[in-house]
Design an enzyme around this catalytic site. Structure first.
Site, mmCIF file in Angstrom:
data_model
loop_
_atom_site.group_PDB
_atom_site.id
_atom_site.type_symbol
_atom_site.label_atom_id
_atom_site.label_comp_id
_atom_site.label_asym_id
_atom_site.label_seq_id
_atom_site.Cartn_x
_atom_site.Cartn_y
_atom_site.Cartn_z
ATOM 1 N N HIS A 438 -6.967 -5.642 2.741
ATOM 2 C CA HIS A 438 -5.788 -5.521 1.873
ATOM 3 C C HIS A 438 -5.003 -4.244 2.210
ATOM 4 O O HIS A 438 -3.788 -4.286 2.450
ATOM 5 C CB HIS A 438 -6.254 -5.500 0.410
ATOM 6 C CG HIS A 438 -5.157 -5.321 -0.595
ATOM 7 N ND1 HIS A 438 -4.634 -6.366 -1.323
ATOM 8 C CD2 HIS A 438 -4.470 -4.212 -1.004
ATOM 9 C CE1 HIS A 438 -3.673 -5.922 -2.122
ATOM 10 N NE2 HIS A 438 -3.561 -4.608 -1.961
ATOM 11 N N GLU A 439 -5.696 -3.111 2.240
ATOM 12 C CA GLU A 439 -5.003 -1.837 2.504
ATOM 13 C C GLU A 439 -4.428 -1.806 3.923
ATOM 14 O O GLU A 439 -3.371 -1.228 4.162
ATOM 15 C CB GLU A 439 -5.942 -0.649 2.261
ATOM 16 C CG GLU A 439 -6.450 -0.512 0.824
ATOM 17 C CD GLU A 439 -5.347 -0.441 -0.236
ATOM 18 O OE1 GLU A 439 -4.212 -0.044 0.086
ATOM 19 O OE2 GLU A 439 -5.621 -0.814 -1.400
ATOM 20 N N HIS A 442 -0.971 -3.210 4.026
ATOM 21 C CA HIS A 442 0.074 -2.225 3.703
ATOM 22 C C HIS A 442 0.370 -1.359 4.933
ATOM 23 O O HIS A 442 1.528 -1.066 5.250
ATOM 24 C CB HIS A 442 -0.396 -1.303 2.567
ATOM 25 C CG HIS A 442 -0.372 -1.929 1.210
ATOM 26 N ND1 HIS A 442 0.742 -2.569 0.696
ATOM 27 C CD2 HIS A 442 -1.320 -1.994 0.228
ATOM 28 C CE1 HIS A 442 0.480 -3.003 -0.531
ATOM 29 N NE2 HIS A 442 -0.763 -2.670 -0.837
ATOM 30 N N HIS A 445 2.510 -3.063 7.450
ATOM 31 C CA HIS A 445 3.882 -3.129 6.949
ATOM 32 C C HIS A 445 4.595 -1.809 7.293
ATOM 33 O O HIS A 445 5.737 -1.794 7.759
ATOM 34 C CB HIS A 445 3.839 -3.343 5.432
ATOM 35 C CG HIS A 445 5.108 -3.858 4.838
ATOM 36 N ND1 HIS A 445 5.262 -4.069 3.486
ATOM 37 C CD2 HIS A 445 6.312 -4.186 5.384
ATOM 38 C CE1 HIS A 445 6.483 -4.529 3.241
ATOM 39 N NE2 HIS A 445 7.147 -4.600 4.374
#
Length: 656
Positions: A438-439, A442, A445
């Site tokens: 999940h991290e 980010h 991105h």
């Protein structure tokens, strides 16, 4: 030259805490110069470039300080960073109410011919800067503008007071608790301190006591919440919005509170039957284990759904850990990014003083044809005083500099993993592995958001879009074809058996409708609190009514869960974002990666349509580009609900 000592993140001033003062003074001097420059150039694209440089010089100190103030092991660094945050924050407030600065941007946007000649990204960035001015009340007369600034400061103070209160333990006299459950809580003289809900404890009475004591209303916290909500409402009305929610949702995918409520109501209707089934199943388990007290209460679902999962799927998280060593998981991410996006994660040796703790790792993100894209600092291990939540921090945003070079993005990923030992590598539970993915979503991105302006770099985009790349990575983390590539037993090298992955994925669907229903309730409550004021009744009465309508388990008298709802500060009027982002991620996964999670063409399209723009393009346009259609509210709802269905393919595999 060897042995050169650098400052934190390679910023020379930051080799000592005092350096923050130097860095902030430098930023403030540069700000003054840039303000002078932007007010003297004729309106045009150059105006937006100078605005962005202004934003960059302040963010480079503020973002870095934001991270250091919570994560640095040394108090002196944390305090210096806190001070820097405050002084840069005050500077931003001043700039947002600087009339001359505002007029230089207004001249550009008010001239239709000039505004139309700007390319789409430049125009959007100009409009975003204009929006920052307007929500600070720049267009008001002097007296009202001062009121807006005062309200902003009051809101900041109330927010931090409320946040502190959400974690504060509740106190009760010892003799009021049955003796046999006291040892579950901290004792302080004649009192018992309760600092959380104890959702995992098997004893129903302990969970009930924790719920009733921890959520018992505190008069000071109640007053703080009421003042925060009414100050936000006053500010919104002062700067021209009907409610705070209207102000908060401008520029998001949802765009308006009406759309959000429509989405939540439709989702709630679609979920209701499944939620009821989940509650029946949880009630059945409670009856089996505790026949004399089988009424289902709000403190029951987290515990009993865990029992059902473990029993039905024979799940023992510790049996998974040996397959998820940190090294294997990082290799898995590197392989995935390489196949999807042509990217490698390369370990670099940080210079002396560049990192704040010796176990922080520095990764260079390198593209096969474009070269170095940026840096990720991995602060992965537990240490005393480190915040518990896993998160991603932007330290420096990417942007195109005046000399044509690209300012490379720098981010930190913070997790709380166990240290390795002489005999054991760092082993992750399935939940930790999913959080790592999940991290990393980010981080990608941030690395791939190749924007011209740092104001819209990477994750600097509307909240309901910002979680899409990270939630999408959870789908990869739960796909056997991806997991099979890297999950190897650290001793034997054996692959994680397929049926173990299937059982894990299917177990997550157990009681998932009830979990989602709870999120709908929280999101609806957040909308109502930030909607029409004065509120129709007390925040607790609203909680009771909303819980009845959107959740279905009874409200417990003399409790006030809203006083522990810390997301009201950071996600005020935007708590729905998580559900919307999950819906988009689900659609992107099904449409583009379900058939082949390593599809390079889909990976490139994902980068081009979604990641590359950061916040420089309207979020709905990015989603439309990726899905080749503009999704309706029903599409969002259906994506979330279909995710709850059991995966027939998994059962076929298990029955072989």
């Amino acid at each position: 030259m060897t042995g050169v000592t650098m400052g934190l993140f390679g910023v020379p001033e930051l080799s000592a805490p005092e350096g923050f003062r130097v860095a902030q003074e430098k930023a403030l001097r540069k700000t003054e110069q840039l303000v002078g420059r932007v007010c003297s150039v004729p309106p045009g694209p150059q105006t937006v470039l100078i605005f962005d440089e202004l934003s960059d010089s302040l963010c480079r100190v503020a973002d870095l300080a934001d991270f250091v103030k919570i994560a640095h092991p040394e108090a002196a660094f944390r305090e210096a960073a806190e001070e820097a945050c405050r002084s840069i924050g005050a500077m931003v407030e001043t700039l947002n109410t600087n009339v001359e600065l505002y007029q230089s941007l207004q001249k550009l946007l008010a001239d239709k011919k000039l505004a139309d000649s700007l390319d789409p990204e430049t125009r959007r960035v100009a409009e975003l800067f204009m929006f920052d001015f307007e929500i600070s009340g720049i267009h008001l007369d002097g007296e009202k503008r001062k009121r807006a600034v005062d309200l902003n400061i009051k809101i900041l103070d109330l927010s931090s007071a409320f946040l502190m209160g959400t974690h504060f333990p509740s106190k009760i006299e010892k003799h009021l608790l049955p003796e046999h459950i006291r040892h579950h809580f901290e004792l302080a003289g004649d009192h018992v301190l309760v600092d959380g809900l104890r959702t995992e404890v098997p004893d129903d009475l302990v969970r009930e006591a924790a719920y009733k004591i921890f959520l018992y209303p505190n008069a000071g916290q109640l007053k703080c919440l009421e003042e925060l909500l009414s100050s936000r409402d006053l500010l919104a009305k002062l700067v021209g919005y009907a409610t705070y929610s209207h102000r908060a949702l401008q520029g998001t995918m949802a765009e308006s509170p009406e759309t959000v409520m429509q989405f939540l109501e439709k989702l709630s209707d679609k979920l209701s039957e499944r939620t009821m089934k989940d509650f029946e199943m949880i009630r059945g388990m409670k009856m089996k284990l505790n026949p004399q007290n089988s009424e289902l209460m709000p403190w029951d679902p987290p515990y009993y759904s865990g029992v059902i999962r473990a029993e039905r799927y024979n799940l023992e998280p510790s049996s998974y850990c040996p397959y998820f060593s940190l090294g294997a998981c990082m290799e898995g991410l590197s392989t995935l990014f390489n196949r999807l996006l042509g990217i490698s994660l390369c370990v670099e040796q940080p210079a002396e003083g560049e990192v704040w703790c010796e176990d922080v790792r520095k990764l260079a993100v390198v593209h096969e044809s474009e070269g170095l894209l940026g840096y990720i600092y991995c602060d992965f291990f537990q240490r005393a005083d480190k915040p518990h939540q896993d998160c991603h921090f932007t330290i420096r945003g990417g942007r195109l500099k005046e000399d044509g070079a690209y300012q490379l993005p720098v981010v930190v990923l913070m997790l709380n993993l166990p240290h390795s030992s002489k005999t054991l590598p760092t082993l992750l539970t399935p939940g930790m592995m999913e959080n790592l993915f999940h991290e990393m979503g980010h981080a990608m991105h941030s690395m791939l958001g190749r924007t011209r302006y740092q104001h819209v770099t990477g994750t600097r985009c509307p909240t309901d879009f910002a979680e899409v790349p990270s939630i999408l990575m959870e789908y990869f983390a739960n796909d056997y074809r991806v997991v099979h590539q890297f999950a190897r037993h650290y001793q034997t090298g054996q692959s994680l058996p397929r049926n173990m992955v299937s059982r894990l994925c299917e177990s997550k669907k157990v009681c998932a409708a009830a979990d989602m229903q709870l999120q709908v309730f929280y999101a609806a409550l957040d909308q109502i609190y930030h909607g029409k004021h004065p509120l129709r009744s007390s925040t607790t009465d609203i909680l009771r009514d909303t819980q009845e309508k959107f959740y279905g388990l009874p409200y417990v008298p003399n409790t006030a869960w809203q006083l522990r709802f810390s997301h009201l500060v950071s996600y005020g009027a935007k708590y729905y974002s998580y559900l919307v982002s999950r819906a988009v991620a689900s659609m992107v996964w099904r449409e583009c990666f379900l058939r082949d999670p390593f599809n390079r063409a889909a990976g490139e399209r994902y980068r081009r349509e979604m990641l590359a723009h950061g916040g420089g393009k309207e979020p709905l346009l990015m989603v439309q580009g990726m899905l080749q259609k503009c999704p309706s509210i029903d599409d969002f709802v259906n994506a979330l609900v279909s995710d709850l269905d059991m995966d027939s393919e998994t059962f076929l595999v298990d029955s072989k």
